[in-house]
Write an enzyme that holds these catalytic residues in place. Structure first.
Site: not given
Length: 422
Positions: A60, A315
């Site tokens: 992110k 992720s």
């Protein structure tokens, strides 16, 4: 999956390349590692893209920093606002401190404390955290209201072309680091920013690569939207996978996924927990639920990926250790090793002893027993949790219960009481 093709995409490969030039000296170029254990298990070449090793332990940072970097001084004069379940908030917090821009970050109450603490650590005095709402979407609504009232720039976690381009640099690094043709690439989907960015780049370089999205079984926002050919909001969802439980995906990400994503797998929450435990025990990888989803999906593609080259994007690695007990239990239930029953015991001496001696197998274990004696009744219910050594022992256990005359009700995972038990 049925998809309607578009003549153009909202994002082009050039957008990702430009983002990479901005980010290459800011973010960590995370490793692409071949995993021998997974490769042996699936008889394939399995690579893991380790975004759990990113500076904020999540991809992110890429999208958040890039979007903020492209804003003008006038746009950031009053500061920035974002909504996040955790990882995007950390990326924004890091960027706020690095770029010296004040930020106000809205997070749902379901965000693990570990992620809240990390946000404050990365942002220091440049950010203020507001905990509000039960879901990301609740926090998002509050953040938008505050942003509009205070004329601040909004840093969207997924539905912004700059954010998506930043996330797409994950795909660029993958393609730069691998010497083989990628047959399948598995990526988690929350709002859709990561898979939109990396699929834009990967499909431009390698159109034959199958892009497989993975959503939580209890929050199939993108799968439902693609099936109905429009963005739709979930009426109910399981919030367990906090990094990917989104009621409604983005309009931009929907359009990109409609063009580039070849399939979406729904990973059961219990299966995700099994994967988290295996990654920790067998690979020394700390993955959060959303980060483990792509590896969870491999079982559902085990026939297709045999002999193929596969990349899974891990992720994120922001997992709260306080949740591990619940994750273990969810895993055990999914694997058929943990079961819960309401057992009606005769209120006479020796009934419990008979249950232990005549019903339980030699490798079975009672993990929970809640019972209150009722003097005015002949039978009384008890909540009994039983752990099996082998899932195949379950039919035998049930047969012994019936043979010994015990009246038993199984508490299924769909029962409201099941959440109370967990």
């Amino acid at each position: 999956m049925t998809r309607k093709e578009m003549t153009t995409s909202p994002l082009q490969i050039e957008d990702v390349i430009i983002a990479y030039q901005t980010l290459k000296d800011i973010v960590k170029h995370t490793p692409l590692q071949k995993d021998e254990v997974l490769s042996d298990r699936y008889d394939a070449n399995i690579y893991l893209k380790r975004e759990d090793l990113q500076l904020v332990r999540s991809f992110k940072l890429r999208g958040a920093y890039y979007l903020m970097k492209t804003l003008s001084g006038e746009q950031t004069e009053n500061g920035v606002v974002c909504a996040s379940a955790g990882n995007h908030a950390q990326g924004v917090a890091y960027a706020c401190r690095a770029l010296k821009v004040p930020g106000r970050i809205f997070m749902p109450t379901t965000t693990p404390r570990q992620k809240r603490d990390q946000v404050k650590q990365f942002g220091k005095d440049y950010i203020e955290v507001v905990i509000t709402g039960d879901t990301f979407d609740d926090s998002y609504a509050e953040a938008i209201h505050y942003q509009e009232a205070n004329d601040m720039a909004f840093i969207h976690p997924f539905d912004n072309e700059k954010t998506i381009a930043g996330q797409g640099t994950v795909g660029m690094e993958i393609m730069n680091d691998i010497d083989e043709n990628i047959d399948y690439l598995f990526s988690s989907i929350g709002g859709g920013g990561l898979i939109s960015g990396l699929s834009t780049y990967v499909k431009s370089i390698s159109p034959g690569t199958k892009i497989i999205g993975v959503e939580p079984g209890g929050a199939p926002s993108m799968k439902n939207s693609l099936a109905k050919n429009e963005v739709v909001a979930l009426q109910e969802m399981d919030k367990f996978v906090d990094g990917a439980a989104v009621k409604q995906v983005g309009n931009i990400t929907y359009e990109i996924c409609r063009r580039f994503v070849d399939d979406i797998v729904l990973a059961p929450e219990g299966k995700i927990c099994t994967t988290i435990l295996e990654l920790y025990n067998q690979h020394a990888i700390v993955a959060e639920p959303a980060g483990a989803m792509p590896i969870s999906a491999l079982d559902f593609y085990k026939d297709e990926i045999k002999g193929k080259t596969v990349v899974c994007v891990v992720s994120g690695g922001n997992n709260d250790i306080g949740r591990m007990a619940e994750m273990r239990e969810r895993s055990m239930v999914y694997e058929g090793l943990q079961h819960y029953f309401i057992v009606n015991f005769p209120q006479r001496a020796g009934a419990l002893r008979e249950f232990l001696n005549d019903v339980l197998g030699p490798d079975d274990d009672i993990t929970r027993f809640d019972y209150t004696k009722k003097n005015n009744k002949s039978i009384a219910p008890a909540l009994v949790g039983i752990e099996l050594a082998d899932a195949n022992d379950y039919p035998v256990l049930m047969e012994r219960m019936r043979a010994e005359g015990f009246i038993v009700d199984k508490i299924s995972a769909d029962d409201n009481m099941f959440n109370f038990v967990l």
